[in-house]
Design a protein around this motif. Structure first.
Motif, short mmCIF file in Angstrom:
data_model
loop_
_atom_site.label_atom_id
_atom_site.label_comp_id
_atom_site.label_asym_id
_atom_site.label_seq_id
_atom_site.Cartn_x
_atom_site.Cartn_y
_atom_site.Cartn_z
N ILE A 1 68.52 -24.59 -3.42
CA ILE A 1 69.41 -24.38 -2.27
C ILE A 1 69.47 -25.64 -1.41
CG2 ILE A 1 69.65 -23.13 -0.08
CD1 ILE A 1 68.51 -20.66 -1.58
N THR A 2 68.32 -26.25 -1.17
CA THR A 2 68.25 -27.47 -0.36
C THR A 2 69.03 -28.59 -1.04
OG1 THR A 2 66.10 -26.79 0.47
CG2 THR A 2 66.72 -29.08 0.79
N ASP A 3 68.88 -28.74 -2.36
CA ASP A 3 69.60 -29.78 -3.11
C ASP A 3 71.10 -29.56 -3.02
OD1 ASP A 3 67.24 -30.98 -3.78
OD2 ASP A 3 67.19 -30.20 -5.85
N GLU A 4 71.55 -28.32 -3.09
CA GLU A 4 72.97 -28.01 -2.99
C GLU A 4 73.50 -28.34 -1.61
OE1 GLU A 4 73.51 -23.92 -4.10
OE2 GLU A 4 72.96 -24.28 -6.19
N GLU A 5 72.72 -28.05 -0.58
CA GLU A 5 73.15 -28.36 0.79
C GLU A 5 73.25 -29.86 1.02
OE1 GLU A 5 70.34 -26.41 3.33
OE2 GLU A 5 71.25 -24.44 3.04
N LEU A 6 72.36 -30.61 0.38
CA LEU A 6 72.38 -32.07 0.53
C LEU A 6 73.41 -32.72 -0.38
CD1 LEU A 6 68.54 -32.79 0.74
CD2 LEU A 6 70.20 -32.80 2.62
#
Length: 123
Positions: A116-121
């Motif tokens: 999720i964090t990778d997708e947001e970044l």
């Protein structure tokens, strides 16, 4: 039939009272520890049943594994204290399985959070 059931429970209570009255305080403490562990272990089934009923399908919630591990470890400690090979052999393998399931669940949550964090970044 009813008299038989009454006799059975009366006899059982008398035996328990006799057994408890002959125990020293250390044994009563360990008996209490064993009962707490067994109660926690039993709660896992109740939690799983309620969770499955709410979802109308068989689901094992994370709390099932925490109750399994905590109850299993406490009952294992009780078995070790009593030097009871039946309890020790019955609980020891399960504690590794419960701990491993919790490790796998934690890793799954960590990986999902990373994704999720990778997708947001945008990476």
């Amino acid at each position: 039939m009813e008299n038989g059931i009454v006799y059975f429970f009366t006899h059982l209570i008398d035996k328990w009272q006799h057994h408890l009255s002959s125990m020293d305080s250390n044994d009563i403490i360990w008996l209490s520890i064993g009962l707490v562990g067994q109660t926690l272990f039993m709660m896992r089934f109740i939690v799983q049943w309620i969770h499955s009923e709410r979802h109308q399908k068989s689901i094992i919630p994370v709390s099932f594994w925490y109750f399994s591990l905590s109850g299993g470890v406490i009952v294992l400690a009780y078995g070790i204290h009593r030097v009871d090979p039946v309890i020790i052999l019955g609980q020891m393998p399960g504690t590794f399985v419960y701990a491993r399931n919790l490790m796998l669940i934690r890793r799954e949550h960590r990986d999902a959070l990373t994704e999720i964090t990778d997708e947001e970044l945008g990476t």
